[in-house]
Structures are given as structure tokens and as C-alpha cells.
Design an enzyme around this catalytic site. Structure first.
Site, PDB file in Angstrom:
ATOM      1  N   ALA A   1      34.237 113.738 -14.450  1.00  0.00           N
ATOM      2  CA  ALA A   1      33.719 114.263 -13.193  1.00  0.00           C
ATOM      3  C   ALA A   1      32.657 115.334 -13.384  1.00  0.00           C
ATOM      4  O   ALA A   1      31.639 115.353 -12.687  1.00  0.00           O
ATOM      5  CB  ALA A   1      34.883 114.807 -12.363  1.00  0.00           C
TER       6      ALA A   1
ATOM      7  N   ARG B   1      37.633 117.217 -14.672  1.00  0.00           N
ATOM      8  CA  ARG B   1      37.257 116.140 -15.594  1.00  0.00           C
ATOM      9  C   ARG B   1      37.824 114.782 -15.179  1.00  0.00           C
ATOM     10  O   ARG B   1      37.163 113.756 -15.335  1.00  0.00           O
ATOM     11  CB  ARG B   1      37.771 116.499 -16.994  1.00  0.00           C
ATOM     12  CG  ARG B   1      37.705 115.414 -18.055  1.00  0.00           C
ATOM     13  CD  ARG B   1      38.363 115.923 -19.323  1.00  0.00           C
ATOM     14  NE  ARG B   1      38.611 114.884 -20.318  1.00  0.00           N
ATOM     15  CZ  ARG B   1      37.833 114.633 -21.346  1.00  0.00           C
ATOM     16  NH1 ARG B   1      36.728 115.328 -21.537  1.00  0.00           N
ATOM     17  NH2 ARG B   1      38.150 113.684 -22.216  1.00  0.00           N
TER      18      ARG B   1
ATOM     19  N   GLU C   1      26.409 110.485 -25.827  1.00  0.00           N
ATOM     20  CA  GLU C   1      26.725 111.851 -25.386  1.00  0.00           C
ATOM     21  C   GLU C   1      25.415 112.624 -25.331  1.00  0.00           C
ATOM     22  O   GLU C   1      24.803 112.910 -26.364  1.00  0.00           O
ATOM     23  CB  GLU C   1      27.696 112.525 -26.361  1.00  0.00           C
ATOM     24  CG  GLU C   1      29.079 111.892 -26.402  1.00  0.00           C
ATOM     25  CD  GLU C   1      30.004 112.448 -25.330  1.00  0.00           C
ATOM     26  OE1 GLU C   1      29.553 113.305 -24.547  1.00  0.00           O
ATOM     27  OE2 GLU C   1      31.180 112.027 -25.301  1.00  0.00           O
TER      28      GLU C   1
END
Length: 427
Positions: A187, A243, A389
Site C-alpha cells: 500500500a 503495507r 524495486e
């Protein structure tokens, strides 16, 4: 004090960070950058993450920094660990709560100054809501009916619609290979959907410049997986670092919300790197695919697997391009193809911007994290499965300041485009 004794002390003294934050906000919370100098220190940092510390980025590689949130209640114990293990560290934020409050104030101002109608192109000047994202892809389908198709693929736990956008070149050919991409698993990682939206823009609005990527491939994109958690993280300063998903679970007489969707997949589910504690940020859920959001991703993978060649999921942060396996340090038989695609993306970004991305298998570069979507995508039949990432920045880390969104998403696109080109070359 030995590392074993230190960890025992941590277990006794640490409360659940997520619970404290949810109840009291983040006033006085700190962010430290900690750099392990050897494998023992790297293992210690990973153990801290399992004992309640919230790591914004984590690396097991010596010389690569990790960032961790430390609550006021954890501070004394954490500093004992730093001293006892002589861990190199830097305080990068002495009051996370103040940083979050500033970010929210700016965001509210931006939304008042630039309301979104859902028509036309989105800018890279702010982060958008779930509703704005859905309105945007719906509008693209209206404006480019021969090349863009939007489909409702499911609903979140709180009944937010989940939609994919399929992007083609409009030549009408069926049965093309597929690149399946998603964003917004966690999130608080707002830059992830922002980067995915920029990819959509490049493939649709900037079609002429990127037509080669659509000649033999269709792109199927789910811009926002964890819609409930994402909206929750935008709702107040108290929930900014949320999260997980938002389905409630009862544990020890209290209600804890959500599971980590990136530990909820039914391939080596709830093994090392995942938690059975519903209050933990890495909670794997009570069963595989307990979250409706991960069911949607799973079903998409299986529906596309006969044509799917690459699965790409965008996370933040840490400058990594990762491939399976995440549940073991062993490598797949076809690891050389995975490595070639990941390496191409990393080299392209470095050549253009100078930013260094580390690439390799998830476990060997970072840490074991079983039940993740990239492992499942590879297991489901995608030849290439990649977790990207993104670079972190700013006082919080997950989201660059809005003045740098454009810089970060364009850099991300450089890597994604290069990986797609390599994929086309190999397959």
C-alpha cells in the site's frame, strides 16, 4: 553481548511496530540507514525484520545499506544492538511523523490546485487515487478503442473495482505473446502505481515511439493490486506507512487488519520470510490466496500463461531487479535467461542515468521471502518473472518528492523498455 542475547532482548522489549503506529501515529519515530559489513550483520538485520522492526529497504549484501523505522519505544534496544554489533549506521530522519504530516499537507494542496476529471493524460506532478487511476484507464479505452481494452477482473475486500488495461497495436492479430505487469502490491509504495501509469502512457499515448514493443506482444497491466491498502495509506497521517491488505483477522483477542499480498501466493506459502502472526507486516494470511486481490492476480496469471512470456511486478524501494527463486537460494534451470533480462534493464538504467541497480535472484541478493508473486508467476508458466524495486528518495523513502516523480518514472521506463527489448530478442 552476543547476537543471540541481543535478539532475545529484542523479543522481550519490542512491541508490534505496525500496531503502535496504527494507534498513535508516527510522531518521534526515526529512520536509520544501517549498513552490514559482513554476512553475520546482514543476518542480524533480517532477524530484526522478523522481530517487529519495519524495514523500508533491506539488503543482506555487505556494503549495501538497509533502512529501518525505529519507534520511541524501540530506540534504546535498537541503539544497544547498534553498539553491541558495531553496525555502521546513520540517522536519516529524526521524526517520521513530521515528515508524513508535511507530505500530506502538500498532497492536499496539490489535489485542490489540480483536480482530476479522469479525462486526458495524467501528469507526473502528484500521486493519484484509486478512483483517478480507474477513470484514467477507462478514458484511454474510450479514446483508443482499437488499441486499448479495459476489463473488470475482480474486486478488493472493501469492494473496490480491480481492472486491467490490455494494450495492443490495433492490428487485430489474436494469440500474441503477453507481458503481464502489475503495481501497487504494498500500500505505502505510491511510486509503484505512478511508474506503471507512466508505462501505460508510453505504450498508448506515445505509441509511435514504442510500436516495436507491441508488434508481437500485447501488454496486460493491472495498475493497482492492493486498492484497499493504497487508499488506506492515503487516508490520514496515521495510516501513511500501511503495507498490507485490509481484511480483518482476530488474533489474541484483538483485530488486526490485512495480509501481506506478496506472501499470500500458494507456492511455498508461509515458509521462511513470512509470518503466521496476523498483526505482522509479513503475515502470509490464514491460507494461500486468502486475499481477494491475490486471487485476481493468480487467475490472471493462469488465464494468460499459455501466451505469457514475462511477468513484471513493480515495488519500492531499493534499486533491485530480482528474479526467482525467493523461497530458496537455488536457481531455476533457466536462470541464465532471467539473468540476461534483469542485467539488460540494470545496464540500460546505469548507462543513461548513472543509477546502479543490483540484479540477481531474490534470495541471493536480498533474503528468503516465500509466497511471493514473482515466484508464483514463474511457477505458473511465465518464462521471465521479475520484481523491480525502484529507487527510493525523500525523507520517507517510498515516494520521491512530487518534484522528482517524473525523474524516477522515466528512469524506470528506461529499464523496463530495455528488458522488453531483450525479451523480444530471446523469445
Amino acid at each position: 553481548m552476543t547476537m543471540t542475547n541481543l535478539l532475545g532482548l529484542l523479543v522481550l522489549l519490542l512491541g508490534g511496530l505496525a500496531l503502535v503506529a496504527a494507534d498513535q501515529g508516527y510522531e518521534g519515530y526515526r529512520i536509520y540507514e544501517v549498513t552490514p559489513q559482513n554476512a553475520v550483520q546482514g543476518k542480524l538485520l533480517h532477524q530484526l525484520s522478523l522481530e517487529g522492526f519495519d524495514f523500508l529497504s533491506e539488503s543482506r549484501l555487505p556494503g549495501r545499506p538497509s533502512r529501518v523505522i525505529v519507534s520511541p519505544a524501540q530506540l534504546e534496544t535498537f541503539e544497544t544492538v547498534l553498539r553491541g554489533q558495531k553496525l555502521a549506521h546513520t540517522l536519516v530522519n529524526d521524526n517520521l511523523g513530521a515528515s508524513i504530516a508535511k507530505e500530506f499537507a502538500l498532497r492536499q494542496l496539490q489535489r485542490r490546485l489540480s483536480p482530476i476529471t479522469g479525462k486526458g493524460r495524467l501528469s507526473t506532478e502528484r500521486y493519484y487515487t484509486h478512483e483517478e487511476i480507474i477513470n484514467y484507464i477507462d478514458d484511454l479505452a474510450d479514446r483508443f478503442p482499437r488499441r486499448v481494452f479495459v476489463k473488470t477482473v475482480g474486486w478488493s475486500f472493501e469492494r473496490r473495482v480491480l481492472k486491467t488495461i490490455t494494450i495492443t497495436n490495433g492490428d487485430g492479430r489474436s494469440g500474441k505473446k503477453v507481458i503481464f505487469m502489475d503495481g501497487g502490491f504494498h500500500a505505502r509504495e505510491w511510486i509503484s502505481p505512478a511508474a506503471v501509469l507512466y508505462v501505460i502512457d508510453q505504450l498508448v499515448e506515445q505509441f509511435e515511439q514504442n510500436a516495436d514493443l507491441l508488434e508481437d506482444y500485447d501488454w496486460v497491466i493491472l495498475p493497482l493490486v492492493n486498492a484497499d491498502g493504497y487508499e488506506h495509506s492515503q487516508s490520514s497521517t496515521l495510516s501513511r506507512m500501511w503495507r498490507k491488505t485490509r481484511q480483518p483477522y482476530t488474533y489474541a483477542g484483538q483485530t488486526c487488519y490485512g495480509a501481506d499480498p506478496n506472501r499470500n501466493f500458494g507456492f511455498h506459502w508461509n515458509e521462511e520470510g513470512a509470518s503466521s502472526n496476523p498483526c505482522a507486516d509479513t503475515y502470509a494470511g490464514p491460507t494461500p490466496f486468502s486475499e481477494p486481490e491475490t486471487i485476481v492476480v493468480r487467475d490472471l496469471m493462469h488465464s494468460l500463461a499459455d501466451r505469457g512470456v514475462m511477468y513484471l511486478t513493480i515495488h519500492s524501494y531499493g534499486n533491485y531487479i530480482l528474479y526467482p527463486w525467493g523461497w530458496t537460494s537455488d536457481l531455476p534451470d533457466t536462470w541464465e535467461d532471467l539473468d540476461a533480462v534483469a542485467r539488460t534493464g540494470a545496464e540500460a538504467i546505469k548507462a543513461v542515468t548513472g543509477t546502479v541497480y543490483t540484479y540477481g535472484s531474490s534470495t541471493n541478493v536480498l533474503y528468503i521471502a516465500a509466497g511471493a508473486s514473482d515466484d508464483y508467476g514463474f511457477y505458473a508458466g511465465f518464462n521471465i518473472s521479475i520484481t523491480m524495486e525502484l529507487t527510493g528518495a525523500g525523507s520517507i523513502g517510498f515516494n520521491p518528492p512530487v518534484t522528482r516523480i517524473d525523474e524516477f518514472v522515466t528512469e524506470t521506463w528506461i529499464g523496463i523498455r530495455a528488458m522488453a527489448e531483450k525479451l523480444i530478442e530471446i523469445y
